[in-house]
Design an enzyme around this catalytic site. Structure first.
Site, mmCIF file in Angstrom:
data_model
loop_
_atom_site.group_PDB
_atom_site.id
_atom_site.type_symbol
_atom_site.label_atom_id
_atom_site.label_comp_id
_atom_site.label_asym_id
_atom_site.label_seq_id
_atom_site.Cartn_x
_atom_site.Cartn_y
_atom_site.Cartn_z
ATOM 1 N N LYS A 182 -7.032 -5.119 -2.912
ATOM 2 C CA LYS A 182 -7.750 -5.576 -1.721
ATOM 3 C C LYS A 182 -8.738 -4.508 -1.266
ATOM 4 O O LYS A 182 -8.650 -3.348 -1.666
ATOM 5 C CB LYS A 182 -6.778 -5.915 -0.594
ATOM 6 C CG LYS A 182 -5.887 -4.774 -0.123
ATOM 7 C CD LYS A 182 -4.814 -5.301 0.812
ATOM 8 C CE LYS A 182 -3.917 -4.205 1.354
ATOM 9 N NZ LYS A 182 -4.601 -3.313 2.307
ATOM 10 N N ASP A 212 0.791 -1.242 0.000
ATOM 11 C CA ASP A 212 0.000 0.000 0.000
ATOM 12 C C ASP A 212 0.823 1.293 0.000
ATOM 13 O O ASP A 212 0.526 2.231 0.768
ATOM 14 C CB ASP A 212 -0.951 0.015 1.190
ATOM 15 C CG ASP A 212 -1.919 -1.152 1.177
ATOM 16 O OD1 ASP A 212 -1.888 -1.950 0.229
ATOM 17 O OD2 ASP A 212 -2.723 -1.265 2.128
ATOM 18 N N CYS A 253 -2.063 -2.883 7.782
ATOM 19 C CA CYS A 253 -1.945 -3.744 6.603
ATOM 20 C C CYS A 253 -0.625 -4.519 6.537
ATOM 21 O O CYS A 253 -0.610 -5.689 6.151
ATOM 22 C CB CYS A 253 -2.148 -2.909 5.340
ATOM 23 S SG CYS A 253 -3.798 -2.144 5.285
#
Length: 325
Positions: free
Chosen positions: A184, A68, A228
């Site tokens: 995701k 990310d 995450c």
């Protein structure tokens, strides 16, 4: 001379024992004859995992999970503190050519995503939870939505909306040749911190199929450590892939939750390191033990490996038989 089946099986067993003894002797020669080394080797042998472990040690295929590194998490609507500070190091790691596979993850949310504070009124809250929490709900609060079972969710600012600039990987990050990308958080009704599964433990992103049988371990970097990055590391360990978070190439939302997540990772068998330390550890016992501990903890010894090993043993035995004849 034609050997009877009993003799053939005996030869197979003797060959297998010899292979195990050879591995143990080589491992002790490399790592030393300490109590920890001997105990670990014995446990691996008892679980028929010694040959798998030794192959991982001698043929390392680390994978890199880049989590990310998106605009909204760096200088956008949900910027992680000091996120920009890790970009140069992340690119160095990506460019290092030390990894068999490199996979980038991206939050990829629809506009009606359950994690957005702006969508709070779109779904019913769990009545029992609401009765205990009657006050005003604010950004970054954790709430419980009505569901069977009830679903817990932190409420974030709108971020990483599909096909927006905020969802794109930061411009300073360049993909290597043959990199993979997984998306995701695409389901409106459930969040997905981990790059493997959604927060319910289902919702497979496809990452597992990309790496499970192709890497011996993974290194996890990116944003954010306490959500995450950490969740991805925990899931990697859970499915039997040794995982290491690099703290110098990741940043967390808050110090308290970051420390808590790192403690969870260690408790789950994962490792917490830095890029220089991980790079220098590839020939060490600590790395070999991490591989062994993960194998023993999950004990998900791939059946195909057993078949392969048995086939090799039988092949050698047949050669012996043919030679005797």
């Amino acid at each position: 001379m034609i050997l009877k089946m009993e003799s053939l099986l005996l030869l197979c067993g003797l060959f297998s024992i010899t292979v195990c003894e050879d591995i143990m002797n080589e491992a002790i020669g490399r790592f030393g004859e300490t109590e920890e080394v001997s105990s670990t080797l014995s446990m691996l042998s008892n679980k028929n995992l010694l040959d798998v472990w030794w192959n991982q040690v001698n043929n390392p295929k680390p994978g890199l999970l880049v989590i990310d590194l998106q605009n909204d998490f760096i200088n956008g609507s949900l910027a992680v503190p000091e996120a920009e500070d890790i970009l140069e190091l992340c690119q160095e790691i990506i460019d290092s050519k030390m990894f068999t596979k490199t996979i980038f993850s991206k939050d990829w949310h629809p506009s009606d995503h359950i994690s957005f504070f702006s969508n709070l009124g779109e779904r019913e809250l769990d009545p029992a939870w609401r009765e205990k929490h009657p006050g005003e709900i604010k950004m970054f609060d954790e709430v419980v939505f009505a569901r069977d079972p009830p679903y817990t969710q932190v409420l974030w600012p709108d971020h990483c909306l599909q096909d927006t600039e905020g969802s794109e990987i930061h411009s300073s990050i360049n993909y290597p040749f043959l990199a993979f990308e997984i998306l995701k958080g695409t389901d409106s009704d459930i969040d997905s911190y981990s790059a493997f599964f959604d927060n319910g433990g289902n919702g497979d992103t496809g990452l597992q199929s990309i790496i499970k049988d192709f890497v011996t371990e993974v290194v996890v970097i990116g944003l954010a450590t306490d959500y995450c990055v950490g969740s991805t590391t925990l899931d990697a360990q859970k499915i039997g892939i040794p995982a290491t978070i690099l703290t110098d190439a990741s940043r967390g939302v808050a110090a308290e939750t970051t420390e808590s997540m790192l403690a969870r990772v260690k408790a789950a068998g994962g490792q917490v390191s830095t890029w220089p330390d991980w790079r220098d550890s590839l020939e060490t016992w600590s790395r070999a033990k991490h591989l062994a501990d993960t194998l023993l903890a999950t004990h998900q010894h791939n059946h195909s490996t057993h078949i392969y090993t048995s086939t090799i043993i039988l092949l050698v035995s047949y050669i012996i038989v043919a030679f005797i004849r």
